[in-house]
Each structure stands twice: as C-alpha cells, then as structure tokens.
Design a protein around this motif. Structure first.
Motif, PDB file in Angstrom:
ATOM      1  N   LYS A 188       0.842  -1.201   0.000  1.00  0.00           N
ATOM      2  CA  LYS A 188       0.000   0.000   0.000  1.00  0.00           C
ATOM      3  C   LYS A 188       0.875   1.248   0.000  1.00  0.00           C
ATOM      4  N   ARG A 189       1.935   1.179   0.856  1.00  0.00           N
ATOM      5  CA  ARG A 189       2.837   2.328   0.950  1.00  0.00           C
ATOM      6  C   ARG A 189       3.588   2.524  -0.356  1.00  0.00           C
ATOM      7  N   PHE A 190       3.981   1.371  -0.946  1.00  0.00           N
ATOM      8  CA  PHE A 190       4.730   1.408  -2.202  1.00  0.00           C
ATOM      9  C   PHE A 190       3.885   2.093  -3.289  1.00  0.00           C
ATOM     10  N   ILE A 191       2.609   1.701  -3.396  1.00  0.00           N
ATOM     11  CA  ILE A 191       1.725   2.281  -4.418  1.00  0.00           C
ATOM     12  C   ILE A 191       1.524   3.769  -4.150  1.00  0.00           C
ATOM     13  N   ALA A 192       1.316   4.104  -2.850  1.00  0.00           N
ATOM     14  CA  ALA A 192       1.100   5.514  -2.509  1.00  0.00           C
ATOM     15  C   ALA A 192       2.348   6.336  -2.838  1.00  0.00           C
ATOM     16  N   ASP A 193       3.533   5.815  -2.446  1.00  0.00           N
ATOM     17  CA  ASP A 193       4.787   6.544  -2.698  1.00  0.00           C
ATOM     18  C   ASP A 193       5.037   6.665  -4.191  1.00  0.00           C
ATOM     19  N   ALA A 194       4.817   5.540  -4.913  1.00  0.00           N
ATOM     20  CA  ALA A 194       5.085   5.555  -6.360  1.00  0.00           C
ATOM     21  C   ALA A 194       4.171   6.561  -7.053  1.00  0.00           C
ATOM     22  N   SER A 195       2.885   6.580  -6.658  1.00  0.00           N
ATOM     23  CA  SER A 195       1.945   7.515  -7.288  1.00  0.00           C
ATOM     24  C   SER A 195       2.380   8.949  -6.987  1.00  0.00           C
ATOM     25  N   HIS A 196       2.816   9.156  -5.719  1.00  0.00           N
ATOM     26  CA  HIS A 196       3.252  10.481  -5.318  1.00  0.00           C
ATOM     27  C   HIS A 196       4.463  10.929  -6.150  1.00  0.00           C
ATOM     28  N   GLU A 197       5.420  10.006  -6.324  1.00  0.00           N
ATOM     29  CA  GLU A 197       6.635  10.325  -7.083  1.00  0.00           C
ATOM     30  C   GLU A 197       6.314  10.648  -8.540  1.00  0.00           C
ATOM     31  N   LEU A 198       5.321   9.924  -9.095  1.00  0.00           N
ATOM     32  CA  LEU A 198       4.984  10.129 -10.510  1.00  0.00           C
ATOM     33  C   LEU A 198       4.176  11.411 -10.698  1.00  0.00           C
ATOM     34  N   ALA A 230      12.426  31.307 -27.792  1.00  0.00           N
ATOM     35  CA  ALA A 230      13.266  30.937 -26.628  1.00  0.00           C
ATOM     36  C   ALA A 230      12.396  30.446 -25.479  1.00  0.00           C
ATOM     37  N   ASP A 231      11.240  31.133 -25.256  1.00  0.00           N
ATOM     38  CA  ASP A 231      10.314  30.711 -24.188  1.00  0.00           C
ATOM     39  C   ASP A 231       9.803  29.297 -24.471  1.00  0.00           C
ATOM     40  N   HIS A 232       9.371  29.116 -25.728  1.00  0.00           N
ATOM     41  CA  HIS A 232       8.844  27.801 -26.122  1.00  0.00           C
ATOM     42  C   HIS A 232       9.889  26.713 -25.915  1.00  0.00           C
ATOM     43  N   TYR A 233      11.136  27.077 -26.277  1.00  0.00           N
ATOM     44  CA  TYR A 233      12.240  26.115 -26.135  1.00  0.00           C
ATOM     45  C   TYR A 233      12.388  25.716 -24.660  1.00  0.00           C
ATOM     46  N   THR A 234      12.347  26.706 -23.756  1.00  0.00           N
ATOM     47  CA  THR A 234      12.507  26.435 -22.317  1.00  0.00           C
ATOM     48  C   THR A 234      11.384  25.539 -21.804  1.00  0.00           C
ATOM     49  N   TRP A 235      10.146  25.853 -22.219  1.00  0.00           N
ATOM     50  CA  TRP A 235       9.019  25.065 -21.730  1.00  0.00           C
ATOM     51  C   TRP A 235       9.121  23.602 -22.192  1.00  0.00           C
ATOM     52  N   ILE A 236       9.470  23.465 -23.482  1.00  0.00           N
ATOM     53  CA  ILE A 236       9.569  22.094 -24.023  1.00  0.00           C
ATOM     54  C   ILE A 236      10.733  21.349 -23.347  1.00  0.00           C
ATOM     55  N   LYS A 237      11.844  22.099 -23.124  1.00  0.00           N
ATOM     56  CA  LYS A 237      13.011  21.481 -22.471  1.00  0.00           C
ATOM     57  C   LYS A 237      12.645  20.999 -21.052  1.00  0.00           C
ATOM     58  N   ASN A 238      11.921  21.874 -20.335  1.00  0.00           N
ATOM     59  CA  ASN A 238      11.487  21.504 -18.968  1.00  0.00           C
ATOM     60  C   ASN A 238      10.638  20.233 -18.997  1.00  0.00           C
ATOM     61  N   ALA A 239       9.689  20.223 -19.937  1.00  0.00           N
ATOM     62  CA  ALA A 239       8.797  19.058 -20.045  1.00  0.00           C
ATOM     63  C   ALA A 239       9.593  17.811 -20.400  1.00  0.00           C
ATOM     64  N   TYR A 240      10.554  17.998 -21.316  1.00  0.00           N
ATOM     65  CA  TYR A 240      11.375  16.867 -21.754  1.00  0.00           C
ATOM     66  C   TYR A 240      12.200  16.311 -20.586  1.00  0.00           C
ATOM     67  N   GLU A 241      12.771  17.229 -19.777  1.00  0.00           N
ATOM     68  CA  GLU A 241      13.579  16.788 -18.630  1.00  0.00           C
ATOM     69  C   GLU A 241      12.742  15.979 -17.639  1.00  0.00           C
ATOM     70  N   GLU A 242      11.489  16.399 -17.521  1.00  0.00           N
ATOM     71  CA  GLU A 242      10.616  15.648 -16.602  1.00  0.00           C
ATOM     72  C   GLU A 242      10.316  14.244 -17.137  1.00  0.00           C
ATOM     73  N   THR A 243      10.289  14.124 -18.505  1.00  0.00           N
ATOM     74  CA  THR A 243      10.069  12.761 -19.042  1.00  0.00           C
ATOM     75  C   THR A 243      11.262  11.876 -18.668  1.00  0.00           C
ATOM     76  N   ASN A 244      12.466  12.476 -18.618  1.00  0.00           N
ATOM     77  CA  ASN A 244      13.645  11.707 -18.188  1.00  0.00           C
ATOM     78  C   ASN A 244      13.477  11.240 -16.751  1.00  0.00           C
ATOM     79  N   ASN A 245      13.014  12.177 -15.904  1.00  0.00           N
ATOM     80  CA  ASN A 245      12.775  11.829 -14.498  1.00  0.00           C
ATOM     81  C   ASN A 245      11.777  10.692 -14.396  1.00  0.00           C
ATOM     82  N   MET A 246      10.687  10.854 -15.176  1.00  0.00           N
ATOM     83  CA  MET A 246       9.630   9.838 -15.122  1.00  0.00           C
ATOM     84  C   MET A 246      10.138   8.486 -15.575  1.00  0.00           C
ATOM     85  N   SER A 247      10.949   8.509 -16.635  1.00  0.00           N
ATOM     86  CA  SER A 247      11.415   7.203 -17.126  1.00  0.00           C
ATOM     87  C   SER A 247      12.355   6.559 -16.104  1.00  0.00           C
ATOM     88  N   TYR A 248      13.132   7.406 -15.335  1.00  0.00           N
ATOM     89  CA  TYR A 248      13.987   6.862 -14.278  1.00  0.00           C
ATOM     90  C   TYR A 248      13.116   6.270 -13.160  1.00  0.00           C
TER      91      TYR A 248
END
Ligand code: ADP
Length: 421
Positions: A200-210, A233-251
């Motif tokens: 239960k804790r694992f699912i709660a923690d995992a959901s929280h992390e995601l 440049a703004d668009h580039y930053t936003w997309i870069k931020n989103a992309y970096e988060e996909t890296n986090n998510m995949s980790y």
C-alpha cells in the motif's frame, strides 16, 4: 478485510485444534479401555489355566467355596462354571441360576465361532459381565466347557468417568483453544499484513513520485498552449522543462519496475567468479568524469592481491555505482575514498565521503524504500530514495552485509562485507 480473515483463520485453527483434541481424547479413552480389557482377559486366562490344571475331571458336584479359596477365587470377583460334554453344570462357585442360564447362550456362540475360546459381554441382573467360554479337556478323554464371568462394573465406571472428564475438559478448554487459535491466526497474518502495508505504501509513494514530474510536465505544456505571444526561446525552455521531466519519469518507472521485479522474484542472480578488484576499478573509471566535473577528489586503495567473489557481475557493478553515485550526490566539496581489502574469508569494500553525513535519526531508515533524509535536496538531485534499498537487496542476495557509519555534516562511510570465493 483483515478482521474477517482473522476470524476465519481463528475458526479454522480452532477446528483443527478441536479435531486434534478429539483424536487425542479418543486415543486416551480407547487405549484405557483396551488396557483394562486386556488386563481382565489376562487375569481370566490365567485363572482358567489354573482351574483346568486342578480340575481335569469334571464331576457331578457343586463347586465348594473352600475350593474357590484354594484358587484365590471369590464369587465376588469371578463366577466359575464347569460343564460336561452334555453342557450340564458339574462344578460352580455360585448357586445363582441366572448365571447358569444366561451364560449358556454364550456356549452356542463358541460352537458357531469354531474357536477354542471366546470372550463376550452379557448383563446379568443389571450387572455387566465379561464372560470367558472355552473348551475343557478332561483326563478321561471327555470334554467339557469352562465359563468364567467377571463383573466389569468397575471397568465401566472408570471408562465412564474418563469420558465425562474428557468431555468436561473439552468444553472448558474451548475458550482456551479459541484464545490460542486467535494468537496463532494473528501470528500467521503478521507477515501478510506487513507485506500488504508495504504494498500500500509502495503504491502511494510511487503515485506520489509520478505525480510531481507529471504536474511539472503538464504546466510546461499548458503555458505554450495558452500563451500565444511567447518567443521561440520561451517555447524552447518550456519544451526542455517538459522533456527533462520525461527523463525523471522514465527513471522513476524503471526503478519501480526493478523493485516490482525484485518483489515478484523475477530478477535472477547469475553468480560467477568475479575479480572484484578489476570490477571496482572499471566502475570507478566509468564514474570518474562525473567526479571531475563536480571537482570531488576520488581516491582508492585497492588490495594488491587478487580478490575473487562469487557474484552477479552486473548486480555488483550496480551496487558499487549506487554507493559511488550517492557519495558524489551528497558531497558538495571534499573527497571520496574507496578501499578494497581482505580479512580472512571476508572481502571488505568501503566508500567513505566527506559529505553532508546522515543524522542518527535518519540512519535507521535510509535502507527503506522511498526514504530520503532531505526530500527537497534529494528531489533536486533527481533522487527517489530507492538506491540503498536496491543496494541492500543485492548485498543480501550475495549473503553479505551492508553497514553505514556517519556523522552529520562530517561524512559517511558505507561498508560492504562479502564472502571471498
Ligand atoms: P536516493 O536516491 O535518495 O539517494 P538512496 O536510497 O540511495 O536514495 O538513499 C536514501 C537516502 O539516504 C538519501 O536520500 C540520503 O538522504 C541518504 N544518503 C544516502 N547516501 C548518502 C551519503 N553518502 N551521504 C549522505 N546521505 C546519504
């Protein structure tokens, strides 16, 4: 959910214990009955042998009480009837016609059984008797029948009292057995409860992390959708931020997958003989550029002698990587020192850093899943709090030990003890 299961398990345990009690009581009851019957039969057999020896010739006379005394027989204990070939009573130690009549039916049973002797039970004047009926060979070549009746009132009373005692014991011990069943059920449910809580804790923690990277991604993708006037440049930053988060998510997802595979036993450990010195040097070389980038000094003292262990090369490399990565993450400036040595049959690998250290309070939890001493700092470092729990699992799979010594704000030393091959 666990309450119902607990009750069901208690009922199940209670039934098992009751069945066991019933079997045990029945065994005692029947065994006692058997022993009493056997001892009575042995006594009757012995008596019959004595009488047969003393009275080889059946005569037409009444068995005199004095003769009974010769044989140590009192009519209170045994009633003896000797019959000739025509089944007429020749001797007896009783005048009671009931015995003569009632016991005669047992002679027919002896004839029908085609045996030499027979034990049976009859009731005479409301009293229970064990009757022994056997052929009797007289000296003159004739045969007769000897019958010995023993009152078994005492035997019956003993068995009835035993039955009553066992029943009473059974009824009074129900509460006691129910208590034991309840305890047994809670004992057997404990590991299931713990693992359920962990899941239960694992699912709660995992959901929280995601949820965190998802929220960041969502925000960074929403802005360009709503903001029509943003620059490239703004668009580039936003997309870069989103992309970096996909890296986090995949980790996060790959770490979670690894943990669930560990839990379900899907990850297999393939052990081979490994030269730990060589593997350690290779792993250090592959992480060294990151240390140089952060300007953290990485020194080593590796035993000259070859050190072999039986282990899974990939997993041991992952273990070293986790510890070197943590030492780097949690050391802002200073150094990390790695040693490899041998002490008798043990191989000691230590990773000592001069980093932020771990407080005593956190030290006891750091090997738990998702535990991070400093959540904000760890998250900034892209940490999940899973590394050390995986490291611990790898060490345990190699029948080793992992220990930590640390002083807050001064540094930490992680020690791994493995068996040399
Ligand atoms: P993480 O991915 O957060 O590093 P770990 O399971 O590897 O997860 O470590 C759990 C926690 O233990 C970390 O969040 C950190 O607080 C603490 N920790 C681990 N290694 C060190 C270290 N070398 N120095 C200080 N703290 C550490």
């Amino acid at each position: 959910m666990f309450k119902k299961l607990h009750l069901k398990l208690t009922a199940f345990n209670l039934i098992i214990l009751m069945v066991f009690f019933i079997i045990f009581s029945s065994f005692i009851y029947f065994q006692t009955g058997h022993m009493l019957r056997r001892s009575s039969e042995i006594a009757i057999h012995g008596l019959s042998r004595q009488i047969k020896t003393l009275h080889r010739i059946p005569e037409k006379r009444t068995f005199h009480p004095d003769e009974a005394d010769d044989l140590n027989i009192h009519p209170e204990l045994f009633i003896i009837l000797l019959r000739d070939a025509s089944l007429n009573i020749t001797s007896s130690n009783t005048q009671d016609s009931h015995f003569m009549l009632d016991s005669s039916k047992e002679i027919n049973k002896l004839f029908e059984s085609k045996k030499d002797n027979l034990f049976s039970k009859i009731t005479i004047k409301g009293e229970p008797y064990r009757v022994y009926t056997a052929y009797f060979h007289a000296q003159n070549g004739e045969w007769g029948v000897i019958q010995i009746c023993q009152n078994i009132r005492m035997e019956k009373n003993i068995l009835n009292n035993l039955l009553k005692t066992l029943l009473l014991l059974g009824l009074t011990s129900i509460a006691f057995l129910a208590g034991i069943s309840w305890l047994l059920a809670s004992k057997s449910l404990e590991p299931i409860k713990t693992s359920w809580e962990q899941q239960k804790r694992f699912i709660a923690d995992a959901s929280h992390e995601l949820r965190t990277p998802l929220t960041v991604m969502k925000a960074n993708l929403e802005i360009p959708l709503q903001e029509q006037n943003g620059t490239i440049a703004d668009h580039y930053t936003w997309i870069k931020n989103a992309y970096e988060e996909t890296n986090n998510m995949s980790y996060i997802v790959s770490s979670l997958l690894e943990l669930s595979q560990i839990d379900s036993g899907q990850i297999k450990i393939f052990k081979n003989t490994i030269d730990l010195g060589i593997l350690l040097k290779q792993t250090i070389n592959s992480i060294r550029p990151l240390y140089e980038e952060k300007k953290i000094q990485l020194s080593t003292k590796i035993c000259e002698e070859e050190i072999f262990i039986m282990g899974d090369e990939q997993k041991i490399k992952q273990l070293i990587m986790i510890l070197l990565d943590n030492a780097l993450k949690y050391t802002e400036s200073g150094s990390v020192h790695v040693t490899l040595s041998k002490e008798k049959a043990d191989v000691l690998l230590t990773i000592k850093d001069s980093g932020i250290g771990i407080s005593d309070e956190d030290k006891i939890h750091i090997f738990e899943r998702f535990y991070r001493a400093d959540k904000t700092r760890s998250r900034a470092q892209g940490s999940l709090g899973l590394g050390l729990s995986i490291a611990k699992w790898i060490v345990e799979e190699h029948n080793g030990q992992i220990k930590v010594e640390s002083e807050y704000q001064k540094g930490s030393t992680f020690t791994i003890i493995l068996r040399s091959a």
